[in-house]
Design an enzyme around this catalytic site. Structure first.
Site, short mmCIF file in Angstrom:
data_model
loop_
_atom_site.label_atom_id
_atom_site.label_comp_id
_atom_site.label_asym_id
_atom_site.label_seq_id
_atom_site.Cartn_x
_atom_site.Cartn_y
_atom_site.Cartn_z
N ASP A 231 -10.30 33.22 -30.27
CA ASP A 231 -9.00 33.29 -30.94
C ASP A 231 -7.88 33.54 -29.93
O ASP A 231 -8.02 34.34 -29.01
CB ASP A 231 -9.04 34.46 -31.96
CG ASP A 231 -7.77 34.52 -32.78
OD1 ASP A 231 -7.52 33.57 -33.53
OD2 ASP A 231 -7.03 35.52 -32.67
N GLU A 281 -9.30 28.40 -28.78
CA GLU A 281 -8.09 28.13 -29.58
C GLU A 281 -6.92 28.28 -28.61
O GLU A 281 -6.41 29.37 -28.38
CB GLU A 281 -7.94 29.12 -30.74
CG GLU A 281 -6.82 28.67 -31.67
CD GLU A 281 -6.04 29.81 -32.34
OE1 GLU A 281 -5.28 29.52 -33.27
OE2 GLU A 281 -6.13 30.96 -31.89
C1 BGC Z 1 -5.91 32.65 -35.97
C2 BGC Z 1 -5.03 33.14 -37.08
C3 BGC Z 1 -4.72 34.59 -36.82
C4 BGC Z 1 -4.14 34.79 -35.42
C5 BGC Z 1 -4.16 36.22 -35.02
C6 BGC Z 1 -4.97 32.77 -34.81
O1 BGC Z 1 -4.53 31.84 -34.12
O2 BGC Z 1 -6.40 31.36 -36.16
O3 BGC Z 1 -5.58 32.96 -38.34
O4 BGC Z 1 -3.81 35.06 -37.76
O5 BGC Z 1 -4.86 34.10 -34.46
O6 BGC Z 1 -5.46 36.61 -34.75
#
Ligand code: BGC
Length: 560
Positions: A231, A281
């Site tokens: 993340d 991500e």
């Molecule tokens: C996740 C989100 C989350 C954020 C904070 C992101 O990019 O996909 O759903 O709210 O990170 O953790």
């Protein structure tokens, strides 16, 4: 439902392909996997409390096997106060009781593996929960303590420390610092949180933080996890000078030292048997910067947000596809293809708007949507996406053609963005793509919860979803679900490799070959076009006109 008929049943036709030569016989699974994203609170509710859980997911594993996916990625399941739907993790080694127990998670991994499905879990390293014992200890220990050094605690600016240390903008709106009250009751230091105040950022310059996360990776690899979705992966390292102004987010985005983190994580992953995978991500607009995360000693793959954000426009899609293939080839990593996830508008809605692009900072909530057109395009996009080389993600409900639920009553909204952005009707947050799935029946909860459930689904489901349940769609050869099932089965033989664009196709048409035997043609123009090459139709996203005419917003897979 979109009136559609599958022209030719693909069953049994796999042998007609000439499988493209990839040069590699045994590809590691993640190079060309179809990965299904499970948002656990909205997938299936086993205990009747209106929130999805692991017991529910366990009973639905056969559905996923039948759908034909190779892996699942499960959004955070850890112990959490749920201030941001589990992205505020209080204990990285425990399952939230809302979802089940550690034993349930172990059982889930075992049963998924028995069905041939790999399990990727989410890891949240940029921030934690304010209820995490380390953060609680930091609050109690006071300024200058070793406990505070694991986070970003700083005195405020101004005469009495009343101004936050910086003026950075948070991702959920609002300030990125919160002032605490010290243990002696005086107004105290501030701590950094790029997201909600309940999500304090870790200090990744601290050795304890690095060691702790390597230990967490091992904890789950030891339990059979096949990989991690990382993340907010580009945000971990901050510029310790903490410049007050940071309009380009350079003080916390994509700093060089973040790569060391993933180098050491890669070593951990490679110390395990089997192909364990790190998936980032990484939202960066610059493909060259993105590619740096894919160096051979860092992550295995990253999400392709350039593709997700792209409008339904042949020229722009072709440019994104070419760019993606080029920079992945240079990096030696397989591309990924993503149409949606739990943070963005559902694709049927996006494609049904006049402006079909997506921008995280410029949502289009409430703008007119033509759902029939959106569905038609989403069907065509599914075939385009799944024909491309690399791995593909399917966000739960995408295979059912669900749309963004835009009329959730304000009182029921749960996404912290809703409050933090000042209850802005034009940008109410992400609840609309997180509504519980419809499985069967003609009334809420549509089989999401057991019949004896004691609570309603945590977000209300549209009544119209009675026609979009798994049960209804499984029985309909023209449904979105049937299209996804056929496509996922057929794409298996396509493997990795490259594409070759067909020359001389009309404007608004995308057409490419994979190897000698397979071609994909997509008509994004407003007129029917003749198919640019002869072949047998394996799968079409909608009815064709005659044998050789491809209508607007339609895609076809051909055996040539
Ligand atoms: C996740 C989100 C989350 C954020 C904070 C992101 O990019 O996909 O759903 O709210 O990170 O953790």
């Amino acid at each position: 439902m979109t009136p559609a008929r599958q022209l030719t049943s693909p069953v049994g036709q796999e042998s007609r392909f000439v499988v493209p030569e990839t040069g590699e016989r045994e590809l590691p699974w993640w190079r060309n996997a179809a990965i299904y994203q499970i948002y656990p609170r909205s997938f299936a509710d086993g205990d009747g409390d209106g929130v999805g859980d692991l017991a529910g997911l366990l009973t639905r594993l056969p559905y996923l096997a039948e759908l034909g996916v190779d892996a699942i990625w499960i959004n955070p399941w850890y112990a959490s106060p749920q201030a941001d739907a589990g992205y505020d993790v209080a204990d990285y080694r425990a399952i939230d009781p809302l979802f089940g127990s550690l034993a349930d998670a172990e059982e889930l991994i075992r049963r998924a593996h028995a069905l041939g499905i790999r399990v990727v879990i989410d890891i949240v390293p940029n921030h934690t929960s304010d209820q995490n014992p380390w953060f609680q200890a930091a609050l109690a220990a006071g300024p200058g303590s070793p406990e505070r050094a694991r986070f970003w605690f700083r005195p405020g600016r101004g005469e009495d420390g009343e101004l936050a240390p910086t003026e950075w903008h948070g991702f959920f709106g609002g300030p990125t610092w919160t002032r605490i009250t010290e243990p002696d009751g005086t107004p105290g230091e501030w701590y950094l949180h790029l997201f909600a105040p309940e999500q304090p950022d870790f200090n990744w310059d601290h050795e304890d933080v690095r060691a702790e996360f390597e230990s967490v990776l091992r904890f789950w690899f030891d339990r059979g996890a096949d990989g991690f979705r990382i993340d907010s992966a580009a945000l971990l390292v901050k510029d310790a000078a903490l410049p007050v102004q940071d309009p380009d987010e350079r003080a916390f985005t994509d700093l060089e030292a973040v790569h060391d983190v993933y180098r050491s994580w890669r070593r951990v992953a490679e110390s395990y048997d089997g192909a364990r995978v790190l998936i980032g991500e990484v939202w960066l607009p610059d493909a060259e910067r993105l590619a740096r995360y894919l160096r051979p000693d860092e992550m295995h793959t990253v999400f392709n947000f350039l593709y997700l954000e792209c409008a339904w426009d042949a020229e722009r899609l072709r440019a994104v596809i070419d760019d993606t293939l080029r920079f992945h080839q240079e990096a030696g990593a397989p591309p990924t293809w993503v149409l949606s996830n739990h943070d963005v508008d559902r694709v049927v809605t996006r494609y049904g708007r006049e402006d079909t692009s997506f921008a995280i900072y410029a949502r289009q909530h409430g703008r007119p949507v033509d759902l029939a057109r959106g569905s038609r395009r989403a069907r065509a996009a599914a075939l385009l996406t799944q024909a491309l080389p690399g791995s593909v993600y399917v966000y739960q409900g995408e295979e059912l053609g669900l749309w963004e639920v835009e009329d959730i009553p304000d009182a029921l909204r749960q996404d912290p963005m809703w409050e933090r952005k000042g209850r802005n009707p034009a940008d109410p947050g992400r609840d609309g793509c997180r509504v519980p799935l419809p499985w069967a029946g003609s009334e809420q909860p549509f089989g999401f919860s057991a019949p004896d459930a004691h609570r309603e689904p945590w977000l209300p489901q549209p009544e119209a979803w009675k026609e979009y349940t798994v049960e209804a769609q499984a029985a309909d050869a023209g449904s979105m679900l049937s299209l996804y099932r056929s496509a996922l089965r057929l794409r298996r033989v396509l493997g990795d490799g490259d594409i070759a664009w067909l020359a001389g196709t009309p404007e608004g048409v995308l057409a490419f070959r994979r190897g000698e035997g397979f071609a994909c043609v997509v008509n994004l123009s407003t007129e029917s076009v003749p198919l640019p090459l002869a072949g047998t139709v394996l799968l079409a996203s909608d009815e064709l006109r005659g044998e050789t005419d491809l209508p607007p917003d339609t895609a076809v897979w051909l055996s040539v």
